[in-house]
Design a protein around this motif. Structure first.
Motif, PDB file in Angstrom:
ATOM      1  N   ALA A  70       0.834  -1.203   0.000  1.00  0.00           N
ATOM      2  CA  ALA A  70       0.000   0.000   0.000  1.00  0.00           C
ATOM      3  C   ALA A  70       0.868   1.252   0.000  1.00  0.00           C
ATOM      4  CB  ALA A  70      -0.926  -0.002   1.219  1.00  0.00           C
ATOM      5  N   GLN A  71       1.940   1.228   0.755  1.00  0.00           N
ATOM      6  CA  GLN A  71       2.863   2.359   0.808  1.00  0.00           C
ATOM      7  C   GLN A  71       3.487   2.610  -0.565  1.00  0.00           C
ATOM      8  OE1 GLN A  71       3.553   4.249   3.668  1.00  0.00           O
ATOM      9  NE2 GLN A  71       4.694   5.629   2.339  1.00  0.00           N
ATOM     10  N   ASN A  72       3.802   1.535  -1.276  1.00  0.00           N
ATOM     11  CA  ASN A  72       4.430   1.665  -2.590  1.00  0.00           C
ATOM     12  C   ASN A  72       3.487   2.263  -3.631  1.00  0.00           C
ATOM     13  OD1 ASN A  72       6.705   0.496  -1.506  1.00  0.00           O
ATOM     14  ND2 ASN A  72       6.301  -1.543  -2.333  1.00  0.00           N
ATOM     15  N   TYR A  73       2.210   1.870  -3.566  1.00  0.00           N
ATOM     16  CA  TYR A  73       1.287   2.219  -4.643  1.00  0.00           C
ATOM     17  C   TYR A  73       0.365   3.407  -4.352  1.00  0.00           C
ATOM     18  CZ  TYR A  73       2.846  -2.155  -6.692  1.00  0.00           C
ATOM     19  OH  TYR A  73       3.610  -3.160  -7.219  1.00  0.00           O
ATOM     20  N   PHE A  74      -0.036   3.588  -3.103  1.00  0.00           N
ATOM     21  CA  PHE A  74      -0.920   4.715  -2.781  1.00  0.00           C
ATOM     22  C   PHE A  74      -0.721   5.139  -1.330  1.00  0.00           C
ATOM     23  CE2 PHE A  74      -3.438   1.179  -1.301  1.00  0.00           C
ATOM     24  CZ  PHE A  74      -3.497   0.301  -2.357  1.00  0.00           C
ATOM     25  N   ALA A  75       0.470   5.664  -1.064  1.00  0.00           N
ATOM     26  CA  ALA A  75       0.841   6.048   0.301  1.00  0.00           C
ATOM     27  C   ALA A  75      -0.120   7.064   0.915  1.00  0.00           C
ATOM     28  CB  ALA A  75       2.265   6.605   0.311  1.00  0.00           C
ATOM     29  N   GLU A  76      -0.636   7.988   0.069  1.00  0.00           N
ATOM     30  CA  GLU A  76      -1.496   9.048   0.596  1.00  0.00           C
ATOM     31  C   GLU A  76      -2.877   8.548   1.008  1.00  0.00           C
ATOM     32  OE1 GLU A  76      -1.767   9.261  -3.959  1.00  0.00           O
ATOM     33  OE2 GLU A  76      -0.345   8.700  -2.391  1.00  0.00           O
ATOM     34  N   HIS A  77      -3.171   7.294   0.730  1.00  0.00           N
ATOM     35  CA  HIS A  77      -4.489   6.751   1.066  1.00  0.00           C
ATOM     36  C   HIS A  77      -4.422   5.727   2.205  1.00  0.00           C
ATOM     37  CE1 HIS A  77      -6.054   8.792  -2.431  1.00  0.00           C
ATOM     38  NE2 HIS A  77      -5.124   8.236  -3.163  1.00  0.00           N
ATOM     39  N   LEU A  78      -3.348   5.766   2.971  1.00  0.00           N
ATOM     40  CA  LEU A  78      -3.201   4.826   4.089  1.00  0.00           C
ATOM     41  C   LEU A  78      -4.005   5.313   5.292  1.00  0.00           C
ATOM     42  CD1 LEU A  78       0.587   3.871   3.946  1.00  0.00           C
ATOM     43  CD2 LEU A  78      -1.376   2.563   3.171  1.00  0.00           C
ATOM     44  N   GLU A  79      -5.309   5.166   5.210  1.00  0.00           N
ATOM     45  CA  GLU A  79      -6.212   5.571   6.284  1.00  0.00           C
ATOM     46  C   GLU A  79      -7.093   4.376   6.655  1.00  0.00           C
ATOM     47  OE1 GLU A  79      -8.398   9.141   5.165  1.00  0.00           O
ATOM     48  OE2 GLU A  79      -7.010   9.378   3.485  1.00  0.00           O
ATOM     49  N   PRO A  80      -7.134   4.004   7.933  1.00  0.00           N
ATOM     50  CA  PRO A  80      -7.973   2.868   8.355  1.00  0.00           C
ATOM     51  C   PRO A  80      -9.434   3.019   7.963  1.00  0.00           C
ATOM     52  CG  PRO A  80      -6.444   3.448  10.093  1.00  0.00           C
ATOM     53  CD  PRO A  80      -6.313   4.512   9.037  1.00  0.00           C
ATOM     54  N   ARG A  81      -9.919   4.261   7.847  1.00  0.00           N
ATOM     55  CA  ARG A  81     -11.331   4.464   7.502  1.00  0.00           C
ATOM     56  C   ARG A  81     -11.590   4.231   6.016  1.00  0.00           C
ATOM     57  NH1 ARG A  81     -12.554   9.308   5.117  1.00  0.00           N
ATOM     58  NH2 ARG A  81     -10.865  10.823   4.951  1.00  0.00           N
TER      59      ARG A  81
END
Length: 275
Positions: free
Chosen positions: A139-150
């Motif tokens: 997830a960090q590699n592909y969409f780091a800005e969307h790492l939100e539990p919600r």
């Protein structure tokens, strides 16, 4: 003035205000459910090629909507499928596998996939459990800005290849669900997790709300809380009246009725709020 102090000390207005706050909170909860019923949930399936994204879409949709092969890069465009899970309308989106590629068509598919990811209400990161990868690193590699539990759930697929048990739990603060899309193992737990994540529990009298309705309800709650603070903390009757007027105007955006005078007349009719 003494009359104003008596008014502020009287518990009737505080009781009435708190009753209104509870009623508005209940309506807002119903409105959220109504918005989900009306607009549904935008759920995007993303991950590396061959992680089982298309298999998961087919399993959730109940039909072979997406082509499934062992060839990486089979899905080259986004695929939308409207389904219903436990009564919740969902637009389910399958996306191209995320990876570095020199193929022009596949690059465009990945660009479109990222656009869908940015707009998703809920993102399902599907990864191949048999590859021993860290899902959060992916997830960090592909969409780091969307790492939100919600907004993000981690879906460990292909548990049938590893002998792992289908289960639901947490992984570093994110919902983690182990499934086999091909064998349809653990999928029901995933469905329940999606609806629970959305907070979907509609009642028969659910208020079918639009986004602007929810915004108006949110502002109403804000002004009521403001009025409560002015009353209890600052003992400022005039400011209580102004906050209630703003709350009424916000509600009026839904009802079409801006009868602030009627509201204030009813609440303050028997009190002196000072000058």
């Amino acid at each position: 003035p003494e009359e104003e102090i008596d008014f502020l000390a009287d518990g009737k207005i505080l009781t009435l205000l708190e009753e209104v706050q509870r009623s508005v909170a209940a309506v807002q909860t119903s409105a959220r459910q109504g918005q989900l019923l009306r607009e549904g949930l935008q759920v995007v399936i993303a991950g590396k090629p061959n992680a089982g994204k298309s298999s998961l879409l087919n399993t959730l949709a109940g039909n072979e909507r997406a082509i499934v092969t062992d060839i990486a890069g089979t899905t080259r465009d986004v695929l939308h499928e409207k389904i219903t899970l436990n009564g919740l309308p969902i637009t389910l989106t399958d996306t191209a596998g995320l990876r570095e590629t020199g193929d022009v068509v596949e690059k465009e598919g990945i660009r479109r996939a990222i656009k869908e990811i940015e707009q998703a209400d809920l993102l399902l990161l599907v990864y191949d459990l048999s590859q021993g990868e860290d899902p959060l690193q992916l997830a960090q590699n592909y969409f780091a800005e969307h790492l939100e539990p919600r907004r993000l759930m981690l879906i460990a697929n292909k548990c049938d290849l590893t002998g792992a048990v289908a289960a639901i739990g947490d992984y570093q603060g994110f919902r983690h669900i182990t499934v086999s899309a091909k064998q349809e193992t653990g999928v029901q737990s995933l469905i329940e997790a999606i609806t629970a994540h959305a907070g979907f529990q509609p009642e028969e009298d659910t208020f079918i709300a639009r986004t602007r309705h929810l915004d108006a309800m949110k502002r109403t709650q804000h002004y009521l809380a403001e009025a409560h603070e002015q009353l209890v903390v600052f003992h400022a009757g005039e400011l209580v009246a102004e906050s209630l007027r703003l709350a009424q105007n916000a509600l009026g955006e839904i009802t079409g009725d801006f009868s602030a005078d009627d509201l204030l007349g009813k609440i303050f009719g028997s009190f002196c709020i000072g000058k």
